[in-house]
Design an enzyme around this catalytic site. Structure first.
Site, PDB file in Angstrom:
ATOM      1  N   CYS A  78      -1.360  58.478  80.919  1.00 49.15           N
ATOM      2  CA  CYS A  78      -2.186  57.837  81.934  1.00 49.15           C
ATOM      3  C   CYS A  78      -3.610  58.403  81.948  1.00 49.15           C
ATOM      4  O   CYS A  78      -4.302  58.356  80.945  1.00 49.15           O
ATOM      5  CB  CYS A  78      -1.487  57.962  83.299  1.00 49.15           C
ATOM      6  SG  CYS A  78      -1.948  56.733  84.534  1.00 49.15           S
ATOM      7  N   GLU A  93       5.075  55.308  81.122  1.00 51.49           N
ATOM      8  CA  GLU A  93       5.102  56.518  81.942  1.00 51.49           C
ATOM      9  C   GLU A  93       6.347  56.551  82.825  1.00 51.49           C
ATOM     10  O   GLU A  93       6.678  55.579  83.496  1.00 51.49           O
ATOM     11  CB  GLU A  93       3.843  56.566  82.815  1.00 51.49           C
ATOM     12  CG  GLU A  93       3.710  57.825  83.642  1.00 51.49           C
ATOM     13  CD  GLU A  93       2.377  57.902  84.378  1.00 51.49           C
ATOM     14  OE1 GLU A  93       2.119  58.937  85.018  1.00 51.49           O
ATOM     15  OE2 GLU A  93       1.591  56.933  84.321  1.00 51.49           O
ATOM     16  N   LYS A 129       2.271  66.334  81.727  1.00 51.09           N
ATOM     17  CA  LYS A 129       0.978  65.851  82.204  1.00 51.09           C
ATOM     18  C   LYS A 129       0.168  67.004  82.796  1.00 51.09           C
ATOM     19  O   LYS A 129       0.622  67.710  83.694  1.00 51.09           O
ATOM     20  CB  LYS A 129       1.196  64.756  83.252  1.00 51.09           C
ATOM     21  CG  LYS A 129      -0.059  63.964  83.599  1.00 51.09           C
ATOM     22  CD  LYS A 129       0.313  62.789  84.505  1.00 51.09           C
ATOM     23  CE  LYS A 129      -0.862  61.854  84.730  1.00 51.09           C
ATOM     24  NZ  LYS A 129      -0.482  60.703  85.573  1.00 51.09           N
TER      25      LYS A 129
END
Length: 317
Positions: free
Chosen positions: A165, A44, A131
């Site tokens: 994530c 990430e 995201k």
């Protein structure tokens, strides 16, 4: 049998200095490819580094904090932009060697930062995934993505996609990705903690795909060095120096098979791990579980995904 080699580059980013980070990225991709990999994953926000001060510096979330504002300004200046020419050397390497590379970055969308995982592929522009929900304190720095970047790349041996994530605990996001029949999925994390490893192995078993759970390593010294590479800032330095000295992110990357077996696993230091992926295992696993097919009840449950871009402002003639 169809087989490919995948790698995870568990390296330390060059925090804040994204231009310098791109040069290091190219070197790392070349090293992984020299080891035989054609699919290569990074964790990430490898480009720019994870904003660890949100977790580790006690005052970072205070309103109008001068250090947080200074770091935000630096990342805005450094962030990846649309058709960013700095990425040309990576694209050239990908084209020359027929690689697929998934790497996280801070991306600038108009005047906001977004947490984006880019999928570089031969002969095509990078495929971004932004995201959908920044987690907890991350909302102080990143805007939200939308359904327009919830896609996969199609190769002649299967589809490749990625999530970032805690998106791996969004059941509907997982369902949308499983519907697109990933053969290889990149799960991008800052550190692959125990619960993150569980989520990654669960995703592999549920989606009947290979998962590259990619983490990074990070030390406070790297944060301070990255700040100086960007010209330094006394307020930003003071905030970073509130963080305890030492290692802050601890790798833990792993490559997981469709039955949730771990094929390769990294420790807590910088390293590159490789694994050969036997793609026939996907079809074998689907005999007992296809969560988008024979193990689904589409007459009972239905998911609708809005893939339209959400710009917020629409100008019409």
């Amino acid at each position: 049998m169809a087989r490919i080699v995948a790698a995870i580059v568990q390296a330390e980013p060059i925090p804040l200095d994204i231009t310098g980070g791109i040069a290091a990225l190219v070197d790392n991709v070349e090293a992984a490819a020299d080891g035989g990999a054609t699919v290569i994953a990074f964790g990430e926000t490898f480009l720019g580094g994870y904003p660890i001060w949100l977790d580790e510096a006690p005052g970072a979330a205070l309103w109008d904090h001068p250090g947080s504002k200074a770091l935000h300004r630096i990342l805005l200046d450094q962030a990846i932009r649309e058709q960013d020419e700095r990425l040309a050397p990576l694209q050239e390497l990908v084209d020359q060697r027929g690689l697929i590379v998934s790497v996280g970055a801070h991306e600038r969308v108009r005047s906001s930062l977004v947490n984006t995982q880019f999928l570089f592929r031969p002969g095509k522009p990078p495929l971004p995934h932004r995201k959908l929900v920044p987690t907890h304190g991350e909302r102080l720095i990143w805007a939200r993505g939308d359904g327009s970047t919830l896609g996969v790349h199609e190769t002649d041996w299967g589809h490749v996609g990625h999530l970032i994530c805690w998106e791996h605990w969004m059941p509907l996001a997982r369902a949308a990705m499983h519907n697109q029949r990933e053969a290889v999925h990149v799960a991008a994390w800052p550190t692959v903690r125990d619960t993150y490893a569980i989520a990654s192995r669960h995703y592999a078993f549920e989606g009947r795909c290979f998962v590259l759970a990619a983490g990074t390593v990070l030390h406070r010294k790297a944060l301070l060095d990255g700040l100086e590479r960007c010209g330094g800032d006394p307020d930003a330095r003071a905030l970073i120096e509130e963080i305890p000295d030492g290692q802050l992110q601890f790798g833990g990357s792993m490559i997981v098979a469709p039955n949730a077996d771990i094929l390769a696993e990294a420790g807590g230091r910088a390293e590159i791990i490789h694994a050969e992926l036997d793609l026939d295992l996907i079809g074998q696993g689907l005999a007992s579980l296809d969560t988008d097919g024979h193990y689904a009840r589409h007459d009972v449950f239905e998911l609708r995904v809005n893939t339209a871009e959400q710009p917020g402002v629409v100008f019409e003639d």
